[in-house]
Design a protein around this motif. Structure first.
Motif, PDB file in Angstrom:
ATOM      1  N   ASN A  30      51.830  33.233  38.353  1.00  0.00           N
ATOM      2  CA  ASN A  30      52.766  33.247  37.304  1.00  0.00           C
ATOM      3  C   ASN A  30      52.605  34.777  36.437  1.00  0.00           C
ATOM      4  OD1 ASN A  30      54.262  30.920  37.103  1.00  0.00           O
ATOM      5  ND2 ASN A  30      52.356  30.026  36.827  1.00  0.00           N
ATOM      6  N   GLU A  31      51.658  35.338  36.727  1.00  0.00           N
ATOM      7  CA  GLU A  31      51.175  36.842  36.221  1.00  0.00           C
ATOM      8  C   GLU A  31      51.263  38.084  37.235  1.00  0.00           C
ATOM      9  OE1 GLU A  31      49.217  35.471  32.289  1.00  0.00           O
ATOM     10  OE2 GLU A  31      47.703  35.585  34.007  1.00  0.00           O
ATOM     11  N   LEU A  32      51.757  39.079  36.823  1.00  0.00           N
ATOM     12  CA  LEU A  32      51.462  40.214  37.683  1.00  0.00           C
ATOM     13  C   LEU A  32      50.203  41.079  37.000  1.00  0.00           C
ATOM     14  CD1 LEU A  32      52.489  42.399  39.759  1.00  0.00           C
ATOM     15  CD2 LEU A  32      53.900  43.428  37.679  1.00  0.00           C
ATOM     16  N   TYR A  33      49.330  41.510  37.446  1.00  0.00           N
ATOM     17  CA  TYR A  33      48.121  41.986  37.115  1.00  0.00           C
ATOM     18  C   TYR A  33      48.090  43.387  37.213  1.00  0.00           C
ATOM     19  CZ  TYR A  33      46.446  37.390  36.902  1.00  0.00           C
ATOM     20  OH  TYR A  33      46.457  36.184  36.770  1.00  0.00           O
ATOM     21  N   PHE A  34      47.985  44.539  35.987  1.00  0.00           N
ATOM     22  CA  PHE A  34      47.621  45.905  36.359  1.00  0.00           C
ATOM     23  C   PHE A  34      46.184  46.116  36.134  1.00  0.00           C
ATOM     24  CE2 PHE A  34      46.993  50.166  34.476  1.00  0.00           C
ATOM     25  CZ  PHE A  34      47.698  50.870  35.575  1.00  0.00           C
ATOM     26  N   ILE A  35      45.513  46.579  37.099  1.00  0.00           N
ATOM     27  CA  ILE A  35      44.043  46.634  37.333  1.00  0.00           C
ATOM     28  C   ILE A  35      43.607  47.816  36.329  1.00  0.00           C
ATOM     29  CG2 ILE A  35      42.156  46.684  38.941  1.00  0.00           C
ATOM     30  CD1 ILE A  35      43.920  44.259  38.936  1.00  0.00           C
ATOM     31  N   LYS A  36      42.786  47.638  35.450  1.00  0.00           N
ATOM     32  CA  LYS A  36      42.199  48.790  34.850  1.00  0.00           C
ATOM     33  C   LYS A  36      40.733  48.941  35.313  1.00  0.00           C
ATOM     34  CE  LYS A  36      42.993  49.074  30.369  1.00  0.00           C
ATOM     35  NZ  LYS A  36      42.759  48.833  28.948  1.00  0.00           N
ATOM     36  N   LYS A  37      39.975  47.804  35.965  1.00  0.00           N
ATOM     37  CA  LYS A  37      38.367  47.865  36.397  1.00  0.00           C
ATOM     38  C   LYS A  37      38.347  46.716  37.386  1.00  0.00           C
ATOM     39  CE  LYS A  37      34.014  46.511  34.683  1.00  0.00           C
ATOM     40  NZ  LYS A  37      33.379  46.153  33.928  1.00  0.00           N
ATOM     41  N   GLY A  38      37.533  47.206  38.314  1.00  0.00           N
ATOM     42  CA  GLY A  38      37.362  46.025  39.389  1.00  0.00           C
ATOM     43  C   GLY A  38      38.149  46.219  40.753  1.00  0.00           C
ATOM     44  N   VAL A  39      37.464  45.517  41.594  1.00  0.00           N
ATOM     45  CA  VAL A  39      38.285  45.410  43.110  1.00  0.00           C
ATOM     46  C   VAL A  39      38.510  43.873  43.415  1.00  0.00           C
ATOM     47  CG1 VAL A  39      37.874  45.786  45.451  1.00  0.00           C
ATOM     48  CG2 VAL A  39      36.763  47.536  44.004  1.00  0.00           C
ATOM     49  N   GLN A  40      39.882  43.732  43.833  1.00  0.00           N
ATOM     50  CA  GLN A  40      40.257  42.163  44.179  1.00  0.00           C
ATOM     51  C   GLN A  40      40.640  42.298  45.740  1.00  0.00           C
ATOM     52  OE1 GLN A  40      41.849  44.349  41.714  1.00  0.00           O
ATOM     53  NE2 GLN A  40      40.157  43.661  40.494  1.00  0.00           N
ATOM     54  N   MET A  41      40.689  40.905  46.251  1.00  0.00           N
ATOM     55  CA  MET A  41      40.870  40.833  47.620  1.00  0.00           C
ATOM     56  C   MET A  41      41.864  39.771  47.548  1.00  0.00           C
ATOM     57  SD  MET A  41      38.425  40.116  50.673  1.00  0.00           S
ATOM     58  CE  MET A  41      37.840  38.328  49.978  1.00  0.00           C
ATOM     59  N   ALA A  42      43.216  40.154  48.254  1.00  0.00           N
ATOM     60  CA  ALA A  42      43.977  38.962  48.859  1.00  0.00           C
ATOM     61  C   ALA A  42      43.814  38.399  50.304  1.00  0.00           C
ATOM     62  CB  ALA A  42      45.465  39.710  48.994  1.00  0.00           C
ATOM     63  N   PHE A  43      43.574  37.266  50.402  1.00  0.00           N
ATOM     64  CA  PHE A  43      43.280  36.704  51.593  1.00  0.00           C
ATOM     65  C   PHE A  43      43.937  35.533  52.277  1.00  0.00           C
ATOM     66  CE2 PHE A  43      40.243  35.091  48.840  1.00  0.00           C
ATOM     67  CZ  PHE A  43      39.946  33.610  49.334  1.00  0.00           C
ATOM     68  N   PHE A  44      43.967  34.974  53.273  1.00  0.00           N
ATOM     69  CA  PHE A  44      44.047  33.755  53.790  1.00  0.00           C
ATOM     70  C   PHE A  44      42.939  33.038  54.677  1.00  0.00           C
ATOM     71  CE2 PHE A  44      46.360  35.708  57.067  1.00  0.00           C
ATOM     72  CZ  PHE A  44      46.219  35.055  58.127  1.00  0.00           C
ATOM     73  N   GLU A  45      42.787  31.741  54.796  1.00  0.00           N
ATOM     74  CA  GLU A  45      41.776  31.413  55.525  1.00  0.00           C
ATOM     75  C   GLU A  45      42.489  30.168  56.693  1.00  0.00           C
ATOM     76  OE1 GLU A  45      37.617  30.189  54.077  1.00  0.00           O
ATOM     77  OE2 GLU A  45      38.677  30.293  52.310  1.00  0.00           O
ATOM     78  N   ASN A  46      42.181  30.455  58.097  1.00  0.00           N
ATOM     79  CA  ASN A  46      42.436  29.314  59.065  1.00  0.00           C
ATOM     80  C   ASN A  46      41.443  29.184  59.922  1.00  0.00           C
ATOM     81  OD1 ASN A  46      42.812  31.372  60.595  1.00  0.00           O
ATOM     82  ND2 ASN A  46      44.877  31.182  61.148  1.00  0.00           N
ATOM     83  N   SER A  47      41.229  28.066  60.541  1.00  0.00           N
ATOM     84  CA  SER A  47      40.163  27.764  61.338  1.00  0.00           C
ATOM     85  C   SER A  47      38.616  28.381  61.040  1.00  0.00           C
ATOM     86  CB  SER A  47      40.469  28.333  62.957  1.00  0.00           C
ATOM     87  OG  SER A  47      41.694  28.198  63.322  1.00  0.00           O
ATOM     88  N   GLN A  48      38.566  28.055  59.870  1.00  0.00           N
ATOM     89  CA  GLN A  48      37.354  28.358  59.196  1.00  0.00           C
ATOM     90  C   GLN A  48      37.134  30.156  59.374  1.00  0.00           C
ATOM     91  OE1 GLN A  48      36.447  26.081  57.747  1.00  0.00           O
ATOM     92  NE2 GLN A  48      37.399  24.524  59.442  1.00  0.00           N
ATOM     93  N   LYS A  49      37.967  30.784  59.467  1.00  0.00           N
ATOM     94  CA  LYS A  49      37.885  32.313  59.474  1.00  0.00           C
ATOM     95  C   LYS A  49      38.846  32.885  58.322  1.00  0.00           C
ATOM     96  CE  LYS A  49      38.441  36.311  62.608  1.00  0.00           C
ATOM     97  NZ  LYS A  49      38.857  36.781  63.705  1.00  0.00           N
ATOM     98  N   LEU A  50      38.127  33.978  57.711  1.00  0.00           N
ATOM     99  CA  LEU A  50      38.740  34.565  56.590  1.00  0.00           C
ATOM    100  C   LEU A  50      39.503  35.843  56.944  1.00  0.00           C
ATOM    101  CD1 LEU A  50      37.746  34.818  52.803  1.00  0.00           C
ATOM    102  CD2 LEU A  50      38.036  36.919  54.006  1.00  0.00           C
TER     103      LEU A  50
END
Length: 192
Positions: free
Chosen positions: A48-68
């Motif tokens: 519900n929100e869009l973020y403009f990053i001022k500080k830090g590192v983020q990761m987009a991911f998905f998991e399947n079969s116990q693997k990221l």
């Protein structure tokens, strides 16, 4: 929020906004902090929100079969969102995780839609940003299918060398589609 030059520079590098539109848009951003390990979005939820990053590192991911599987990283002066979840307001197939303490400016979907109705240049800006995201996704797909692991690694090091110090190697290896052992060999054998 006019004292936020990185946001102003980022937006105007994509499409020029009038001062009135930028000032109006700025009033809708809300400052938020998240600690390392916080989820910005969990699979199955709607972003519900869009973020403009001022500080830090983020990761987009998905998991399947116990693997990221890592899809993307974001860091200062980037926008952070799962595009289809945010833009279409549908449950996400991905998660967003803060890899470090994170400071953002958040803009709600509802507020963005209101801004679109009242400011044509803001709507144009976000259309152009969406086009750039699509082009980036296609470039990444091409690289993943046409480059060998060393080429992908070298391209990544040219594009985002700072992430080598900020992100655990297992996540970088996943992002590049490289086995962690081979990634370790690459990082130790190739001059960066």
């Amino acid at each position: 929020m006019n004292n936020n030059p990185p946001l102003f520079e980022k937006l105007n590098s994509v499409s020029r906004l009038s001062k009135v539109s930028f000032d109006t848009l700025s009033t809708f951003f809300v400052h938020k902090n998240f600690s390392k390990g916080s989820n910005l979005l969990v699979t199955g939820n709607i972003q519900n929100e869009l973020y403009f990053i001022k500080k830090g590192v983020q990761m987009a991911f998905f998991e399947n079969s116990q693997k990221l599987h890592v899809m993307a990283f974001t860091y200062p002066s980037d926008f952070c969102a799962i595009p289809d979840s945010f833009l279409l307001q549908k449950p996400s197939k991905y998660s967003l995780l803060c890899l470090s303490d994170t400071e953002v400016l958040a803009l709600s979907y509802k507020d963005l839609q209101t801004l679109f109705l009242n400011h044509r240049d803001i709507e144009t800006l976000f259309r152009k940003m969406t086009e750039l995201i699509l082009a980036g996704v296609l470039d990444r797909q091409l690289a993943m299918q046409s480059e060998n692991m060393e080429q992908r690694f070298r391209s990544f090091c040219t594009r985002s060398p700072h992430l080598l110090q900020l992100v655990p190697q297992k996540y970088l290896a996943s992002y590049l589609g490289i086995d962690p052992t081979n990634f370790s060999k690459l990082i130790n054998s190739i001059k960066i």
